[in-house]
Motif scaffolding. Structure first.
Motif, PDB file in Angstrom:
ATOM      1  N   SER A 121     -11.002  50.794  44.362  1.00  0.00           N
ATOM      2  CA  SER A 121      -9.835  51.524  43.880  1.00  0.00           C
ATOM      3  C   SER A 121      -8.559  50.718  44.110  1.00  0.00           C
ATOM      4  O   SER A 121      -7.688  50.647  43.234  1.00  0.00           O
ATOM      5  CB  SER A 121      -9.741  52.879  44.585  1.00  0.00           C
ATOM      6  OG  SER A 121      -8.573  53.559  44.225  1.00  0.00           O
ATOM      7  N   ALA A 122      -8.453  50.077  45.273  1.00  0.00           N
ATOM      8  CA  ALA A 122      -7.253  49.307  45.602  1.00  0.00           C
ATOM      9  C   ALA A 122      -7.127  48.065  44.733  1.00  0.00           C
ATOM     10  O   ALA A 122      -6.021  47.698  44.309  1.00  0.00           O
ATOM     11  CB  ALA A 122      -7.269  48.925  47.074  1.00  0.00           C
ATOM     12  N   VAL A 123      -8.240  47.397  44.452  1.00  0.00           N
ATOM     13  CA  VAL A 123      -8.199  46.195  43.601  1.00  0.00           C
ATOM     14  C   VAL A 123      -7.647  46.541  42.222  1.00  0.00           C
ATOM     15  O   VAL A 123      -6.921  45.742  41.607  1.00  0.00           O
ATOM     16  CB  VAL A 123      -9.611  45.575  43.494  1.00  0.00           C
ATOM     17  CG1 VAL A 123      -9.673  44.550  42.373  1.00  0.00           C
ATOM     18  CG2 VAL A 123     -10.000  44.932  44.819  1.00  0.00           C
ATOM     19  N   ALA A 124      -7.935  47.753  41.771  1.00  0.00           N
ATOM     20  CA  ALA A 124      -7.458  48.162  40.452  1.00  0.00           C
ATOM     21  C   ALA A 124      -6.026  48.676  40.452  1.00  0.00           C
ATOM     22  O   ALA A 124      -5.372  48.667  39.413  1.00  0.00           O
ATOM     23  CB  ALA A 124      -8.388  49.244  39.891  1.00  0.00           C
ATOM     24  N   LYS A 129      -1.554  42.370  46.078  1.00  0.00           N
ATOM     25  CA  LYS A 129      -2.896  42.227  46.640  1.00  0.00           C
ATOM     26  C   LYS A 129      -2.931  41.130  47.697  1.00  0.00           C
ATOM     27  O   LYS A 129      -2.184  40.157  47.639  1.00  0.00           O
ATOM     28  CB  LYS A 129      -3.902  41.891  45.534  1.00  0.00           C
ATOM     29  CG  LYS A 129      -4.108  42.969  44.487  1.00  0.00           C
ATOM     30  CD  LYS A 129      -5.123  42.527  43.462  1.00  0.00           C
ATOM     31  CE  LYS A 129      -5.387  43.600  42.429  1.00  0.00           C
ATOM     32  NZ  LYS A 129      -4.205  43.894  41.607  1.00  0.00           N
ATOM     33  N   SER A 130      -3.852  41.299  48.642  1.00  0.00           N
ATOM     34  CA  SER A 130      -4.104  40.244  49.627  1.00  0.00           C
ATOM     35  C   SER A 130      -4.887  39.123  48.955  1.00  0.00           C
ATOM     36  O   SER A 130      -5.485  39.315  47.885  1.00  0.00           O
ATOM     37  CB  SER A 130      -4.903  40.815  50.802  1.00  0.00           C
ATOM     38  OG  SER A 130      -6.213  41.175  50.367  1.00  0.00           O
ATOM     39  N   PRO A 131      -4.927  37.920  49.566  1.00  0.00           N
ATOM     40  CA  PRO A 131      -5.744  36.831  49.003  1.00  0.00           C
ATOM     41  C   PRO A 131      -7.202  37.225  48.801  1.00  0.00           C
ATOM     42  O   PRO A 131      -7.810  36.840  47.797  1.00  0.00           O
ATOM     43  CB  PRO A 131      -5.593  35.714  50.040  1.00  0.00           C
ATOM     44  CG  PRO A 131      -4.242  35.945  50.641  1.00  0.00           C
ATOM     45  CD  PRO A 131      -4.097  37.438  50.700  1.00  0.00           C
ATOM     46  N   VAL A 132      -7.777  37.974  49.736  1.00  0.00           N
ATOM     47  CA  VAL A 132      -9.170  38.395  49.585  1.00  0.00           C
ATOM     48  C   VAL A 132      -9.315  39.354  48.406  1.00  0.00           C
ATOM     49  O   VAL A 132     -10.267  39.253  47.621  1.00  0.00           O
ATOM     50  CB  VAL A 132      -9.681  39.054  50.876  1.00  0.00           C
ATOM     51  CG1 VAL A 132     -11.100  39.591  50.686  1.00  0.00           C
ATOM     52  CG2 VAL A 132      -9.655  38.067  52.027  1.00  0.00           C
ATOM     53  N   MET A 133      -8.368  40.251  48.234  1.00  0.00           N
ATOM     54  CA  MET A 133      -8.427  41.180  47.102  1.00  0.00           C
ATOM     55  C   MET A 133      -8.273  40.440  45.778  1.00  0.00           C
ATOM     56  O   MET A 133      -8.930  40.786  44.784  1.00  0.00           O
ATOM     57  CB  MET A 133      -7.351  42.259  47.261  1.00  0.00           C
ATOM     58  CG  MET A 133      -7.612  43.216  48.406  1.00  0.00           C
ATOM     59  SD  MET A 133      -6.206  44.328  48.715  1.00  0.00           S
ATOM     60  CE  MET A 133      -6.209  45.300  47.206  1.00  0.00           C
ATOM     61  N   ILE A 136     -11.582  38.935  45.035  1.00  0.00           N
ATOM     62  CA  ILE A 136     -12.533  39.950  44.576  1.00  0.00           C
ATOM     63  C   ILE A 136     -12.224  40.356  43.136  1.00  0.00           C
ATOM     64  O   ILE A 136     -13.138  40.523  42.306  1.00  0.00           O
ATOM     65  CB  ILE A 136     -12.499  41.166  45.512  1.00  0.00           C
ATOM     66  CG1 ILE A 136     -13.063  40.781  46.885  1.00  0.00           C
ATOM     67  CG2 ILE A 136     -13.288  42.336  44.929  1.00  0.00           C
ATOM     68  CD1 ILE A 136     -12.906  41.852  47.939  1.00  0.00           C
ATOM     69  N   ALA A 137     -10.941  40.507  42.816  1.00  0.00           N
ATOM     70  CA  ALA A 137     -10.553  40.850  41.443  1.00  0.00           C
ATOM     71  C   ALA A 137     -11.006  39.768  40.468  1.00  0.00           C
ATOM     72  O   ALA A 137     -11.498  40.073  39.368  1.00  0.00           O
ATOM     73  CB  ALA A 137      -9.044  41.050  41.369  1.00  0.00           C
ATOM     74  N   TYR A 138     -10.852  38.504  40.870  1.00  0.00           N
ATOM     75  CA  TYR A 138     -11.293  37.393  40.012  1.00  0.00           C
ATOM     76  C   TYR A 138     -12.808  37.414  39.847  1.00  0.00           C
ATOM     77  O   TYR A 138     -13.330  37.217  38.733  1.00  0.00           O
ATOM     78  CB  TYR A 138     -10.842  36.065  40.623  1.00  0.00           C
ATOM     79  CG  TYR A 138     -11.344  34.862  39.866  1.00  0.00           C
ATOM     80  CD1 TYR A 138     -10.681  34.412  38.715  1.00  0.00           C
ATOM     81  CD2 TYR A 138     -12.480  34.170  40.297  1.00  0.00           C
ATOM     82  CE1 TYR A 138     -11.155  33.308  38.008  1.00  0.00           C
ATOM     83  CE2 TYR A 138     -12.958  33.077  39.599  1.00  0.00           C
ATOM     84  CZ  TYR A 138     -12.296  32.646  38.458  1.00  0.00           C
ATOM     85  OH  TYR A 138     -12.764  31.560  37.757  1.00  0.00           O
ATOM     86  N   ALA A 139     -13.531  37.659  40.962  1.00  0.00           N
ATOM     87  CA  ALA A 139     -14.989  37.682  40.897  1.00  0.00           C
ATOM     88  C   ALA A 139     -15.483  38.832  40.019  1.00  0.00           C
ATOM     89  O   ALA A 139     -16.474  38.684  39.290  1.00  0.00           O
ATOM     90  CB  ALA A 139     -15.571  37.803  42.307  1.00  0.00           C
ATOM     91  N   MET A 140     -14.784  39.966  40.049  1.00  0.00           N
ATOM     92  CA  MET A 140     -15.172  41.098  39.216  1.00  0.00           C
ATOM     93  C   MET A 140     -14.926  40.805  37.741  1.00  0.00           C
ATOM     94  O   MET A 140     -15.691  41.229  36.872  1.00  0.00           O
ATOM     95  CB  MET A 140     -14.395  42.346  39.644  1.00  0.00           C
ATOM     96  CG  MET A 140     -14.793  42.881  41.010  1.00  0.00           C
ATOM     97  SD  MET A 140     -13.698  44.215  41.598  1.00  0.00           S
ATOM     98  CE  MET A 140     -13.969  45.449  40.313  1.00  0.00           C
TER      99      MET A 140
END
Length: 399
Positions: A121-124, A129-133, A136-140
Motif C-alpha cells: 500500500s505504501a509503495v503505491a 519513498k525510501s531507497p528500499v521502497m 521494490i517499486a522498480y522490481a514490481m
C-alpha cells in the motif's frame, strides 16, 4: 546439587527486577526500530527510512542495540534453568513450547502478511519513498529483474533462536555439567569481566558491524555463539546465587568503560551501511569486534546490577508493562511501519515524527492488549493464566 536445592534460594526472594528488565528490553525494541527510520547509517537499508535524519539517533540507538538483546537472553536462560529445576526437563520443554514455539508459529505468518500488505500500500501511495521502497517499486514494475526476497523471521527471530536454545538445553542435559558449573561459580569477578567477552568474540568476528539481526529462516550459527552464550550465562546465574551481587562494586566502572569502548566503536563503525556490507580491514575489524564484545558483556552486567538495585520493588505500572511487553513486541513492527509510512510525506521535524511513531504504536499495542489479549486465550498463551497477588510476589516465570 538437586533441583530442590537449586530452587530453594529463589523461593522466598522476589525477582521483579528480572521481569522488569525483560519488559524494558522488549519495549525498548519499539524505540530502537522507530529510530532506524531516522538513522543516516541505515538509510539505504531500512523500509521506512525517512528524509529526516540525525546522527544523534545513531549514537544512542547503536549503543543500546549492543546490550538490549543480550540482557534479554540472560534472563531467558535464567528462567529456563528455573523451569528445569522446578518442573524437570520435560516440564520446561512443554512450557517453552506453549510460550515460545506456539506464538512463533501463530504470529510470524500474521506479522509477515501485515508487513507485506502495508508495504504494498505504501509503495503505491507514498511520494517520499525510501531507497528500499524505490527498489521494490522498480522490481514490481519490472518483474524478473530482482531476486526473490529471503524468507525472514522478522523481529521474532529471538523466539526462533530460543526454540533452538531450549532444545539444546535438553540435548546437553545428558552431559554432567555440574563440575564445570562449580568451577566457574567460584571465578573472581575481574577474571569474568575481562574473560567472558573473549568467549563471545569469535562469533562476532564472523559477521558485519553493527550487530545484525539473525532473522533468516536458516539458523545463524554465529547467533548461537553470541546470544547462546548469554543464554548460558543466565542459566549459570540461576545456579550461582549471589552472582550478580559480586559485581556491585564494579557497576559504575563497567558503565564508564562501556562508554569509552563505544566512543572507539562508533568512530570505527561504517557511517553508512550497504548490502552486501563493505569489508573492513583486519586490524580495524578486530578492534571493532573487541569493542562490541566488551560493551555487550559489561553493559549486560551493569544492567543486571542496576535492575536488582532499583527495579526489584513491586510497582503496578511496571507490573502492567511486564505483562504487556511480550504482546507489545510481537505486534509493534507492522504497526510501527504502518504509522511511519503515513509520516514520510509529512513536513514535520524529526522529533515530532519519532515521538508520533513511538507514541501511536505503543498506544495501539496497549489498547489491543487490553481489548484482545490480557484476559483471553492469547494472553494465557503468552503469559499464562493470571495468578493471585501472593503468587505473583514469588518467583515470576516470564516468557
Amino acid at each position: 546439587m538437586s533441583s530442590t536445592e537449586l530452587i530453594r534460594p529463589y523461593e522466598s526472594e522476589r525477582l521483579h527486577y528480572l521481569d522488569n528488565l525483560r519488559a524494558l528490553a522488549m519495549i525498548g525494541g519499539v524505540f530502537f526500530h522507530a529510530a532506524l527510520a531516522y538513522s543516516p547509517q541505515l538509510h539505504n537499508l531500512w523500509l521506512t527510512a525517512d528524509k529526516e535524519q540525525s546522527q544523534v539517533i545513531d549514537i544512542f540507538s547503536w549503543f543500546t542495540h549492543l546490550f538490549r538483546m543480550p540482557v534479554f537472553f540472560v534472563i531467558a536462560g535464567f528462567f529456563v534453568a528455573y523451569l528445569v529445576g522446578k518442573r524437570g526437563m520435560r516440564g520446561m520443554l512443554v512450557n517453552r513450547a506453549k510460550r515460545i514455539l506456539l506464538p512463533l508459529v501463530i504470529f510470524l505468518p500474521l506479522c509477515l502478511w501485515a508487513v507485506i500488505a502495508t508495504l504494498m500500500s505504501a509503495v503505491a501511495s507514498v511520494e517520499n519513498k525510501s531507497p528500499v521502497m524505490n527498489f521494490i517499486a522498480y522490481a514490481m514494475a519490472n518483474p524478473g529483474t530482482a531476486p526473490p526476497p529471503p524468507v525472514t523471521t522478522l523481529h521474532l527471530w529471538f523466539l526462533y533462536n530460543l526454540v533452538f536454545f531450549c532444545i539444546l538445553t535438553w540435548v546437553l542435559s545428558y552431559i554432567n555439567w555440574s563440575r564445570i558449573f562449580n568451577i566457574f561459580s567460584t571465578i573472581k569477578p575481574l577474571y569474568f569481566i575481562f574473560g567472558f567477552p573473549l568467549l563471545v568474540l569469535p562469533a562476532l568476528l564472523s559477521i558485519s558491524s553493527p550487530l545484525p539481526a539473525p532473522d533468516q529462516m536458516l539458523p545463524q550459527l554465529w547467533s548461537f555463539g553470541f546470544f547462546g552464550l548469554f543464554f548460558v550465562l543466565g542459566y549459570w546465574i540461576f545456579r550461582t546465587p549471589q552472582f550478580i551481587e559480586r559485581f556491585n562494586p564494579y557497576a559504575l566502572a563497567l558503565f564508564i568503560g562501556s562508554l569509552v569502548f563505544y566512543a572507539v566503536y562508533y568512530y570505527l563503525m561504517p557511517k553508512q551501511l550497504a548490502f552486501p556490507p563493505a569489508p573492513i580491514e583486519y586490524p580495524l575489524n578486530a578492534l571493532l569486534k573487541l569493542c562490541e564484545a566488551y560493551i555487550s558483556v559489561w553493559m549486560t552486567l551493569a544492567c543486571l546490577v542496576a535492575g536488582k538495585r532499583y527495579l526489584n520493588p513491586h510497582n503496578r505500572v511496571m507490573r502492567f508493562l511486564s505483562d504487556s511487553s511480550y504482546w507489545i513486541y510481537i505486534a509493534h513492527l507492522p504497526l510501527l511501519f504502518a504509522v511511519q509510512y503515513q509520516l514520510m510525506d509529512k513536513d514535520w521535524s524529526l522529533l515530532a515524527k519519532y515521538s508520533a511513531s513511538v507514541g501511536v504504536t505503543l498506544v495501539l499495542c496497549i489498547v489491543s492488549y487490553l481489548l484482545f489479549v490480557r484476559w483471553t486465550p492469547i494472553g494465557w498463551m503468552l503469559n499464562g493464566r493470571k495468578k493471585s497477588a501472593a503468587k505473583k510476589d514469588a518467583v515470576l516465570v516470564t516468557s
